[in-house]
Design a protein around this motif. Structure first.
Motif, PDB file in Angstrom:
ATOM      1  N   THR A   3       0.887  -1.151   0.000  1.00  0.00           N
ATOM      2  CA  THR A   3       0.000   0.000   0.000  1.00  0.00           C
ATOM      3  C   THR A   3       0.929   1.205   0.000  1.00  0.00           C
ATOM      4  O   THR A   3       1.760   1.346   0.905  1.00  0.00           O
ATOM      5  N   ILE A   4       0.816   2.063  -1.033  1.00  0.00           N
ATOM      6  CA  ILE A   4       1.802   3.118  -1.245  1.00  0.00           C
ATOM      7  C   ILE A   4       1.208   4.506  -1.034  1.00  0.00           C
ATOM      8  O   ILE A   4       0.192   4.851  -1.664  1.00  0.00           O
ATOM      9  N   THR A   5       1.855   5.289  -0.183  1.00  0.00           N
ATOM     10  CA  THR A   5       1.570   6.717  -0.033  1.00  0.00           C
ATOM     11  C   THR A   5       2.796   7.444  -0.565  1.00  0.00           C
ATOM     12  O   THR A   5       3.905   7.263  -0.057  1.00  0.00           O
ATOM     13  N   PHE A   6       2.590   8.241  -1.593  1.00  0.00           N
ATOM     14  CA  PHE A   6       3.674   8.959  -2.264  1.00  0.00           C
ATOM     15  C   PHE A   6       3.591  10.432  -1.894  1.00  0.00           C
ATOM     16  O   PHE A   6       2.532  11.061  -2.035  1.00  0.00           O
ATOM     17  N   ILE A   7       4.695  10.985  -1.395  1.00  0.00           N
ATOM     18  CA  ILE A   7       4.752  12.380  -0.956  1.00  0.00           C
ATOM     19  C   ILE A   7       5.844  13.076  -1.755  1.00  0.00           C
ATOM     20  O   ILE A   7       7.006  12.688  -1.705  1.00  0.00           O
ATOM     21  N   THR A   8       5.460  14.115  -2.478  1.00  0.00           N
ATOM     22  CA  THR A   8       6.419  14.843  -3.305  1.00  0.00           C
ATOM     23  C   THR A   8       6.273  16.340  -3.055  1.00  0.00           C
ATOM     24  O   THR A   8       5.282  16.813  -2.502  1.00  0.00           O
ATOM     25  N   GLY A   9       7.275  17.081  -3.481  1.00  0.00           N
ATOM     26  CA  GLY A   9       7.251  18.532  -3.306  1.00  0.00           C
ATOM     27  C   GLY A   9       8.655  19.073  -3.484  1.00  0.00           C
ATOM     28  O   GLY A   9       9.587  18.334  -3.787  1.00  0.00           O
ATOM     29  N   GLY A  10       8.795  20.353  -3.283  1.00  0.00           N
ATOM     30  CA  GLY A  10      10.085  21.010  -3.447  1.00  0.00           C
ATOM     31  C   GLY A  10      10.970  20.849  -2.226  1.00  0.00           C
ATOM     32  O   GLY A  10      10.563  20.295  -1.205  1.00  0.00           O
ATOM     33  N   ALA A  11      12.186  21.363  -2.341  1.00  0.00           N
ATOM     34  CA  ALA A  11      13.134  21.328  -1.224  1.00  0.00           C
ATOM     35  C   ALA A  11      12.566  22.103  -0.044  1.00  0.00           C
ATOM     36  O   ALA A  11      11.976  23.178  -0.214  1.00  0.00           O
ATOM     37  N   ARG A  12      12.720  21.545   1.127  1.00  0.00           N
ATOM     38  CA  ARG A  12      12.272  22.156   2.382  1.00  0.00           C
ATOM     39  C   ARG A  12      10.775  22.473   2.391  1.00  0.00           C
ATOM     40  O   ARG A  12      10.332  23.422   3.022  1.00  0.00           O
ATOM     41  N   SER A  13       9.994  21.641   1.715  1.00  0.00           N
ATOM     42  CA  SER A  13       8.541  21.844   1.687  1.00  0.00           C
ATOM     43  C   SER A  13       7.835  21.123   2.830  1.00  0.00           C
ATOM     44  O   SER A  13       6.621  21.281   3.001  1.00  0.00           O
TER      45      SER A  13
END
Length: 170
Positions: A3-13
């Motif tokens: 079961t996958i939770t993917f968290i993305t964003g910019g540096a220091r977000s």
């Protein structure tokens, strides 16, 4: 399957902090799967800061590339991060983007066959300044393609913006 939770964003977000809170809510004893190579003193200090953020509930495992060789069945695993993991493939494949992407996708596909709760941190490199050199542009492409590959398979996807999680899938 994971079961996958993917968290993305910019540096220091706020990606890692949010991922850590999720893991601690979902497990009394989460696993921190670190993918970084220590390239220099500054990077070693960044790793120490991340380590200091975790308490005794956490088990830490360091693995640069071969995620699938470890048994995580039934566990909550925080993989931090895809960007550093991909860097290892990119470097080891002599900056050949197609070879690195193929190898990373193959390893990822083997890894997620395990029945685990997987929280994955990555970076959105394509939202920043256009890279000035060819190698950096290739890596930004590699990162974007791998993020798409993982996000399609993820059950839940968050984009972090200024410390605020924005749910975009699931």
């Amino acid at each position: 399957m994971a079961t996958i939770t993917f968290i993305t964003g910019g540096a220091r977000s706020g990606k890692s902090s949010f991922a850590q809170r999720l893991a601690e809510q979902q497990s009394e004893n989460p696993v921190y799967l670190a993918t970084a190579r220590i390239w220099d003193e500054d990077f070693a200090n960044r790793i120490k800061r991340h380590q200091a953020d975790r308490d005794e509930r956490w088990t830490t495992l360091e693995e640069e590339k071969e995620l699938s060789k470890h048994d995580f069945a039934g566990q909550t695993v925080l993989l931090d991060c895809i960007t550093l993991w991909l860097t290892n493939f990119f470097y080891d494949c002599n900056y050949q983007i197609d070879e690195a992407l193929e190898a990373a996708k193959a390893e990822w596909t083997k890894f997620i066959k395990q029945d685990m709760n997987l929280i994955v941190v990555s970076n959105e490199l394509g939202m920043g300044v256009h890279p000035e050199n060819e190698s950096a542009r290739k890596f930004a492409d590699l990162q974007g393609w791998m993020n798409q590959f993982i996000a399609k398979q993820a059950d839940t996807v968050y984009l972090m913006v200024a410390g605020i999680e924005v749910k975009i899938k699931g």
